[in-house]
Design an enzyme around this catalytic site. Structure first.
Site, PDB file in Angstrom:
ATOM      1  N   ASP A 223     -27.726  46.888  49.166  1.00 49.17           N
ATOM      2  CA  ASP A 223     -28.396  45.713  49.731  1.00 49.17           C
ATOM      3  C   ASP A 223     -27.547  44.460  49.516  1.00 49.17           C
ATOM      4  OD1 ASP A 223     -28.857  45.364  47.043  1.00 49.17           O
ATOM      5  OD2 ASP A 223     -31.043  45.238  47.189  1.00 49.17           O
TER       6      ASP A 223
ATOM      7  N   LYS B  83     -31.539  54.482  46.386  1.00 54.84           N
ATOM      8  CA  LYS B  83     -31.364  53.850  45.066  1.00 54.84           C
ATOM      9  C   LYS B  83     -32.470  52.815  44.889  1.00 54.84           C
ATOM     10  CE  LYS B  83     -27.802  50.922  43.993  1.00 54.84           C
ATOM     11  NZ  LYS B  83     -28.497  49.654  43.726  1.00 54.84           N
TER      12      LYS B  83
ATOM     13  N   GLU C   6     -33.858  49.721  42.236  1.00 52.94           N
ATOM     14  CA  GLU C   6     -33.624  48.855  41.070  1.00 52.94           C
ATOM     15  C   GLU C   6     -34.846  48.858  40.162  1.00 52.94           C
ATOM     16  OE1 GLU C   6     -32.315  44.899  42.043  1.00 52.94           O
ATOM     17  OE2 GLU C   6     -30.693  45.643  43.304  1.00 52.94           O
TER      18      GLU C   6
ATOM     19  N   GLU D 212     -25.594  47.820  35.672  1.00 50.86           N
ATOM     20  CA  GLU D 212     -24.856  46.646  36.167  1.00 50.86           C
ATOM     21  C   GLU D 212     -24.786  45.541  35.120  1.00 50.86           C
ATOM     22  OE1 GLU D 212     -25.850  45.314  40.101  1.00 50.86           O
ATOM     23  OE2 GLU D 212     -24.676  43.476  39.904  1.00 50.86           O
TER      24      GLU D 212
HETATM   25  O1  KIV Z   1     -26.103  46.516  46.597  1.00 49.54           O
HETATM   26  C1  KIV Z   1     -25.095  46.859  45.945  1.00 49.54           C
HETATM   27  O2  KIV Z   1     -23.958  46.683  46.364  1.00 49.54           O
HETATM   28  C2  KIV Z   1     -25.323  47.501  44.654  1.00 49.54           C
HETATM   29  C3  KIV Z   1     -24.117  47.738  43.809  1.00 49.54           C
HETATM   30  C4  KIV Z   1     -23.753  46.474  43.150  1.00 49.54           C
HETATM   31  C5  KIV Z   1     -24.341  48.818  42.835  1.00 49.54           C
HETATM   32  O3  KIV Z   1     -26.426  47.761  44.303  1.00 49.54           O
END
Ligand code: KIV
Length: 266
Positions: free
Chosen positions: A44, A113, A115, A182
């Site tokens: 994102d 993915k 968060e 991160e």
């Molecule tokens: O959105 C993204 O690019 C990410 C990376 C920083 C892992 O989540």
């Protein structure tokens, strides 16, 4: 578990580092795939580096979906993971499964993915029960950065570090096949990597993680402005592009382009 995901998980026991990069379009994803990258993330970060938005929170499902399809169309070998945007999981996660299934069933991505947020492990369990593989993300979680004191290193204080360890464990216990960490101190990245059975992928989390990820535009030198300390620039593509575009502009203005070799005759 699909053979591609199994292959990623097994890399941890074989001590083989996992290579992950972001991509947002067909041309770039094809280059990454041909270069042998293990995981391509439709991040994102699309919001910041492609769409010019101030925060990742602002990107919606429509944009993420269309870029996910473009990347999927290009990739033949790598695992394609797509970020669940903020609006798809928060503040109300009741439709998270609907959105995740659009990514896997309609766009053809291999996994999503998510968060970290309070209800994250429950969301992960519900996605997994419906057959959607999930990668977790802890430490600095840009979608909720304002709650973490902004975009800065997380887990410096021992109690904060412990909280991040517990979040990573909760995501692994819920069934995530891998966890992104991160922007945390190297020691914390090492500790989480030692404690989890599934691979960790670090971005600003030090060298001990099982793999590394960077935002493609940052590592290629395409991002304007300052990049985070954890970025290593492997090229200065924006300089190359500027030189090429200036040469084109000069030749057009001077009547040198097109010449015979670019022209048709009846
Ligand atoms: O959105 C993204 O690019 C990410 C990376 C920083 C892992 O989540």
């Amino acid at each position: 578990m699909s053979p591609l995901i199994q292959n990623i998980v097994l890399k941890k026991s074989k001590a083989e580092k996992i290579v992950m990069l972001t991509a947002y379009d067909y041309a770039m994803a094809a280059i990454l795939d041909r270069s042998g990258v293990d995981i391509i993330l439709v991040g994102d970060s699309l919001a910041n580096v492609v769409l010019g938005l101030a925060t990742t929170k602002e990107v919606g499902m429509d944009a993420m979906f269309s870029h996910a399809r473009a990347v999927r169309a290009a990739v033949k070998n790598a695992l394609v993971v797509v970020d669940m945007p903020f609006v798809s999981v928060q503040p109300d996660s009741s439709r998270a499964l609907f959105h995740a299934k659009r990514f896997t069933e309609e766009a053809g991505c291999d996994a999503v993915k998510v968060e970290w947020f309070d209800k994250c492990p429950d969301v992960v369990r519900s996605l997994l029960a419906a057959g959607v593989p999930v990668m977790g993300h802890v430490g600095l979680t840009p979608q909720t950065a304002e709650k973490l004191g902004g975009v800065k290193v997380q887990g410096k204080a021992p109690d904060e570090a412990q909280k991040i360890i517990e979040q990573a464990k909760a995501l692994a216990d819920a069934g995530c096949f891998s966890v992104v960490i991160e922007c945390v101190p190297e020691d914390l990245g090492r500790k989480i990597t030692q404690e989890l059975k599934v691979p960790t992928i670090g971005i600003g989390a030090g060298k001990h993680c099982d793999g590394q990820v960077l935002v493609l535009y940052d590592m290629l030198g395409l991002t304007s402005g300052k990049v985070p300390k954890f970025v290593k620039k492997y090229a200065e593509v924006s300089t190359l592009m500027t030189t090429a575009v200036q040469a084109y502009a000069r030749e057009v203005r001077q009547g040198q382009f097109p010449d015979e070799s670019q022209s048709f005759h009846s």
